[in-house]
Every structure is written in C-alpha cells, then in structure tokens.
Design an enzyme around this catalytic site. Sequence first.
Site, short mmCIF file in Angstrom:
data_model
loop_
_atom_site.label_atom_id
_atom_site.label_comp_id
_atom_site.label_asym_id
_atom_site.label_seq_id
_atom_site.Cartn_x
_atom_site.Cartn_y
_atom_site.Cartn_z
N CYS A 1 5.06 7.06 -3.19
CA CYS A 1 5.03 8.38 -2.53
C CYS A 1 5.63 9.43 -3.47
O CYS A 1 6.79 9.77 -3.35
CB CYS A 1 5.81 8.35 -1.23
SG CYS A 1 5.24 7.10 -0.06
N CYS B 1 10.20 0.57 4.06
CA CYS B 1 9.04 1.34 3.59
C CYS B 1 8.53 2.19 4.73
O CYS B 1 8.29 1.69 5.84
CB CYS B 1 7.95 0.41 3.06
SG CYS B 1 6.51 1.32 2.45
N GLN C 1 -10.72 1.51 5.60
CA GLN C 1 -9.91 2.66 5.18
C GLN C 1 -8.46 2.46 5.60
O GLN C 1 -8.19 2.09 6.74
CB GLN C 1 -10.46 3.94 5.82
CG GLN C 1 -11.76 4.42 5.21
CD GLN C 1 -11.57 5.17 3.89
OE1 GLN C 1 -10.45 5.31 3.38
NE2 GLN C 1 -12.67 5.63 3.33
N GLU D 1 -24.36 -2.24 -0.59
CA GLU D 1 -22.99 -2.47 -1.06
C GLU D 1 -22.98 -3.60 -2.08
O GLU D 1 -23.75 -4.56 -1.98
CB GLU D 1 -22.09 -2.83 0.14
CG GLU D 1 -20.75 -3.45 -0.18
CD GLU D 1 -19.85 -2.53 -0.98
OE1 GLU D 1 -19.16 -3.05 -1.89
OE2 GLU D 1 -19.83 -1.31 -0.71
N ASP E 1 -20.58 7.11 -0.54
CA ASP E 1 -19.10 7.05 -0.58
C ASP E 1 -18.71 6.07 -1.69
O ASP E 1 -18.25 4.96 -1.42
CB ASP E 1 -18.58 6.59 0.78
CG ASP E 1 -17.05 6.61 0.86
OD1 ASP E 1 -16.41 7.06 -0.11
OD2 ASP E 1 -16.51 6.16 1.89
N CYS F 1 -13.17 9.85 -2.89
CA CYS F 1 -11.71 9.81 -3.01
C CYS F 1 -11.26 10.38 -4.35
O CYS F 1 -10.08 10.32 -4.69
CB CYS F 1 -11.19 8.38 -2.84
SG CYS F 1 -11.88 7.22 -4.05
#
Length: 464
Positions: free
Chosen positions: A80, A172, A295, A345, A394, A421
């Site tokens: 993070c 976490c 996801q 895929e 995607d 992304c």
Amino acid sequence: MKNKVIHNLRIERIAAEGKCVAHHEGKVVFVQNAAPGDLVDVRINRGKSSFMEGEAIHFHEYSKDRVEPFCGHFGICGGCKWQHIHYDLQMDYKRQQVVDQFTRIGKVPIPEVNPIIGSAQTQYYRNKLDFTFSNSRWLTREEINSGKEFERNALGFHIPKMFDKIIDIEHCYLQSEPSNEVRNSLKEFALNEGLSFYDLRNQVGLLRNLIIRTTSTGESMVIVQFGEDDPEGIEKVMAFLHEKFPSLTSLLYIINLKKNETFHDQEIVTYAGKDYIEEEMEGLKFRIGPKSFYQTNSLQAYELYKVAREYAGLTGEEVVYDLYTGTGTIANFVAKQAKEVIGIEYVEAAIEDAKLNSNINNIYNTRFYAGDMKDILTPAFASKHPKPHVVITDPPRAGMHEDVVKMLLQLAAPVIVYVSCNPATQARDIALLAEKYQVEKIQPVDMFPQTYHVENVVRLRLKP
C-alpha cells in the site's frame, strides 16, 4: 550522479506508477517515498541524460495533503504505497494518470475523462491474499544495529525487489477476517510445534505458502502449500486449522516440490469442506476454485462490470465477443442483455470455470473457447461464428497483441468496450484502433485504494 544527494527538492506532482516528480537543473527527477508538496533531500540511485531516479532520505517540510498511514508496516511492505496520501487526492491522481497516458501515448482525440468511481471500502477490500513462509525474516536497520537475536521465521509478504526476504505481517488492512486470525494463529502454532518454515534460497522446509480467499457472502477458503511431502507434519497443520476454524467453507492443501510457488499444474487436496467458494453479483453465482481468477475487489468489480455493460449498450439483439474472458465473469454478467456471448481465454481451466458458471446460473447463450487470443481470433474463427455487434476486451497488463488489434479492425464491430488495468498499454492499443474507431467515453474505476493502480473503461465507436 549515482548516490549524489540533491538537497531541498520540492515535489511537484505524481506521475505514472506512483512515482513523484521534481526538477533539478533542467532534469526531471522521479522520487520514491514522497508526496506532492514535500520539500526533501533525495539520494539519486539512477541517472540518464534526461532524467534521474532517487529516494527521499530527509524531509524538510511535509506536504499539507499528507495523512498519517494507518498500517504499522507502511514504508517497508510494498503493498500500500499511498497510505500517506488522502484518498480524495489518490482518486484525483489516478484520473490524471489516465488523462496523461491518453495524451502522451494515445495521442488521439478524447472526450473529457469522467470523475473516477471511488471504492466504498478503502480498507479490507481484497478477497485474496498470498502469504509466504520464510526462515529469513526481514530485519530493520535498528534490529540489525542492536546486536540482539531475533526470531527469523516469518509469515508475510516479499520485500520489494528481494525474493528471499519476507516482512512478518502482524495485521494486514487489505483483507477482512478471518484473514489476520488464520495467518497469526497458524504462525504461532507452527512456531510452538517447531515446524520448519521454507528456506527460499535452498528451497527446503515444510511450510511454504498460505492463500486466503473470501467472498462478500461470507465464505472463505484457506490453501496451505507445503514444500515437503511429510504426511505427519501436513496432518498436524491441517488438523489444527480445521479444529481452530471450523467455519471455513473450503480447507485445501498442496504439496509443491517445484522451484516456484505456482500451482496450476499441481494436485490440490480437499481436507475439509467444499473445493470451491461462491461469490454473488446481481443474483448471479460465481464458483471460485483454488485455481480460479476472480477480480480481487468483489464490491468494486460490480461497479466496473456495470460500466462495461452500460458502455456495451445492449438491447438483447447483439452478439458479443468477450475477449480475455477469464472465468466468464463479464460474459455471464452481460449474457441476459445479449443475444449471444462468445468468450475466449488463454487458460483452459478458466474456460471450464466459465462454462460451469453459465450452467449454475442457467445461462444458455454463452460459448467459450480456450487458446492464445491471437491464434483463436482469426479470419477462420470469424467465418464460423456470427459477426459481433459489440466486442468487450479485458486483456492483461501487457495489453493486446498487435495481431489481435488487426483482427478487431477487420471485424469492425460497431462498438468496442476496452477494460484495462493498465491505461498505458490501453492507450497504445487504442492509438492503433483509431484507424477505424473514435473514443466516445472514458471511465476510470478505483479497484485498489492506497495504491497507484487504476482500472479504466473506454467505449469506442466505429467511425462513420
């Protein structure tokens, strides 16, 4: 310039990949561990003719936009990187990142980028975490200088750029319970029992990896990966977890004697419960096995898919191609508004999951194909299937192969919805698609608060 210290640099803004930007003697300086508005001394660790890279080593002034990080591991753990930046500003920077990538890389006309869709949860939003066991815990500089002896076994995350050093995680903030409780309880049990933690350099040791998956419906999966085929030790660990956490939906283990932690080619043993967990989205059930992709922010994935569906503009009469369909989440999500959805895929196991998810939701207008996208999506494939009215794509962070882009230009579907992304590779691909397409809408979505990552959805319309 390497190791030179530049004093009193004012951090100006944030650039791609979360690095901050300053200027010194006409050169751009990319700075780690800072925030816009900071006045810092920077140690340079890399220099080129037009830019330098370094890290902030001393702060003369802190930015007024800073906030206090909430995690005790911040600054060492690489998970993070933006906890010191107010969330509203994080969203501004992410939106600007999309604008910058399309301006500098895409170089195509774009409409105004919509305000980013923020995440309702900025902590405990992930549904999957991987923890590594190690007998070589990362020691801080203070611990090393103290000369004391410390416990070296650890269960946590890899230190960035150090494959064999693990930071021991106490708490976490990325995943809700039972994540922290399972990890800490298992570590304590292993230490008390004298079980061996994995040696990442010599690749020996019983306890190797711990994966915890959760769903918004309250189900949970725990997978323990063992580095030795030791039936007695394995039984001891699994029996402890089963007794301590009887409410786990799925308790699994893997004996992995390979040199890496990937387990897509490994046998997975169900110790207790089911061999899957189920997520739910708008009444649809999605079965998630130990090898399934889903996801990692369940609640925000719903927001992302709603944007993709809206941009597709389906009326029930359209044939949709869903490229890089994964486990068919988007395909099944839009199927009720489409005439037919064809998903492609690379990962064969994911396609089996996609078919399963259609079956358990009584969806019968989907078809799925496994194989490398550039090898499947060809003129021969197109000749055997109905022409798409809408393409939803995607791809992974690397974007689409050039052959796939060329095939999309040949297919000339009226609408392409590009979910990404990585706005940089997305902008690159859209620049190629601009031969026939124009950008109509751009919607960033924040899937990963406290990080610089941003998801982005673009609607492309075939030019008249």
